[in-house]
Design a protein around this motif. Structure first.
Motif, short mmCIF file in Angstrom:
data_model
loop_
_atom_site.label_atom_id
_atom_site.label_comp_id
_atom_site.label_asym_id
_atom_site.label_seq_id
_atom_site.Cartn_x
_atom_site.Cartn_y
_atom_site.Cartn_z
N ILE A 104 0.84 -1.21 0.00
CA ILE A 104 0.00 0.00 0.00
C ILE A 104 0.87 1.26 0.00
O ILE A 104 0.63 2.21 -0.76
N LEU B 179 1.04 4.12 -2.88
CA LEU B 179 0.76 5.52 -2.53
C LEU B 179 1.93 6.43 -2.94
O LEU B 179 1.70 7.52 -3.49
N PHE C 216 -5.34 3.87 -5.12
CA PHE C 216 -4.13 4.33 -4.44
C PHE C 216 -3.24 5.22 -5.32
O PHE C 216 -2.28 5.80 -4.82
#
Length: 448
Positions: free
Chosen positions: A86, A90, A419
């Motif tokens: 993640i 990002l 994301f």
């Protein structure tokens, strides 16, 4: 003579007896009457225990085994690998948003980092939200499934009344200076509500009586249809995702597959005949915002002024990317591609990072989905399983639809790349969902 012999034998016995007594004293062996010998362990430790008056506990072998079993410690499972993926997505998203929007941001706002700064704020808030949600037991959201569903439905209904227009569609609500997109909240609300419903009526949904199972399915579809219809008025793509989330979750939650089979066939037929049907009704004079998007999909060159220009520029960007791309920040199509930091950011990624960069992103998404599937298989609570399954269905659908739109396989639906694409509400909702996944993962207990 005989008396002397007896006296000598008695003396010998006495001497031997004294020697034995001396040896017994030295070896700390107590000799009792009757000739029985009892070994007495008289260590300093035992003397201390006797003085204090503490008795040594006698533990049976069975009790020892039980205590050993009870002493086996359990630790909670915490999967860190999704967190790293993640964070990678990002960070890559922030870099690509800056690359795709710096020129436009400098022209409009005199600040090349305008969009990336706003996105950075939402990323920070989203990460805080993810941590908080991961600490809260996921059963808390299941208990609030009905209120969450009602609030989300009310918000998408309010959009039609007090919503703000953006790019020809009314999708936003502005409350106290905070602008957000309620349709994003409906996705997670449907996941939570469906998880609650599928577990509560599990026996009916797996009933051998087909009518009983289909009745419960129709009730679920009816509950999902209300917010889906409200979203569909202004946001067709999100309404499709909402419906497909509930469709896939209910497919896994029932043993009766007849409705799902019929529905899948119907969706396939509609998709196959959509292009000729759209052309037919357009020639008969029909004009509509959603119809225009379908026409752009059918013939992007002919309807370039109505959105086909964006699709064509996106395909140019993908075609010029080659294997390793032109280099970060060296792409040219971002100067011609409208809103390149939003839905079409995957085209900029392919142009600047090539097929290698695209494959890296796809691999990250595949690994993230794989970890969620592993978590769902490890959870014993069915509500936790459905929550994780619903979230990875949502993530998978959004990735597939975004890439399909950019490559021209599906009509332009306005679906963001999770994301990575610019969008505050989307980031907050996605990171909140990841918090739920981590919360479910924390409920897994491992022995060691």
């Amino acid at each position: 003579m005989a008396d002397d012999i007896k006296k000598n034998k008695a003396k010998i016995k006495n001497v031997a007896k004294k020697e034995l007594q001396n040896q017994a004293v030295k070896r700390k062996i107590k000799v009792e009457k009757g000739g029985q010998k009892k070994i007495k362990v008289d260590t300093a430790k035992e003397n201390k225990i006797r003085k204090v008056g503490v008795k040594k506990p006698v533990v049976n072998d069975s009790k020892k085994n039980e205590t050993k079993k009870n002493q086996i410690k359990k630790r909670r499972f915490y999967d860190y690998s999704p967190i790293f993926i993640i964070l990678f997505l990002l960070m890559l998203g922030l870099i690509m948003i800056y690359s795709a929007s710096s020129y436009t941001a400098d022209l409009k706002f005199k600040n090349s980092a305008y969009f990336v700064n706003k996105q950075l704020i939402f990323v920070g808030l989203g990460l805080i939200l993810m941590i908080i949600v991961s600490i809260i037991p996921y059963q808390f959201w299941i208990k609030l499934s009905k209120p969450i569903y009602l609030v989300a439905t009310g918000l998408v209904g309010a959009v039609l009344v007090i919503g703000r227009d953006a790019n020809g569609a009314r999708r936003w609500i502005n409350l106290f200076g905070i602008k957000f997109q309620p349709s994003e909240f409906v996705k997670v609300a449907i996941i939570i509500f469906s998880s609650y419903y599928l577990v509560k009526y599990k026996n009916d949904l797996h009933s051998t009586d087909r009518k009983v199972a289909e009745k419960k399915l129709w009730i679920l579809f009816g509950a999902v249809f209300v917010p889906t219809l409200l979203v569909m008025v202004e946001n067709l793509s999100t309404s499709i995702i909402i419906f497909l989330i509930a469709f896939c979750m209910s497919f896994l939650g029932t043993s009766n597959k007849r409705l799902h089979t019929v529905g899948a066939i119907a969706m396939g037929v509609i998709l196959f005949f959509s292009k000729p049907f759209v052309k037919f009704i357009y020639e008969r004079g029909a004009r509509d915002y959603h119809l225009t998007r379908l026409l752009v999909w059918a013939e992007p060159e002919k309807f370039s002024r109505d959105g086909g220009y964006q699709v064509i520029q996106g395909l140019y960007a993908i075609g010029s990317g080659s294997l390793f791309g032109k280099g970060l920040g060296q792409g040219m199509q971002k100067f011609f591609l409208p809103e390149s930091q939003n839905d079409m950011i995957f085209a900029i990624i392919v142009e600047e990072l090539g097929l290698f960069g695209a494959g890296l992103i796809m691999g990250a998404f595949v690994f993230l989905i794989y970890r969620m599937i592993k978590i769902s298989f490890s959870v014993k609570d069915p509500e936790g399983v459905y929550l994780v399954v619903g979230i990875f269905i949502h993530l998978s659908l959004q990735v597939i639809l975004n890439i399909a739109v950019v490559t021209g396989v599906l009509p332009n639906t306005g679906v963001s790349l999770p994301f990575i694409s610019y969008g505050g509400t989307s980031i907050l909702v996605l990171l909140g969902e990841m918090g739920i996944v981590l919360s479910v993962a924390r409920s897994i207990k491992l022995d060691y």
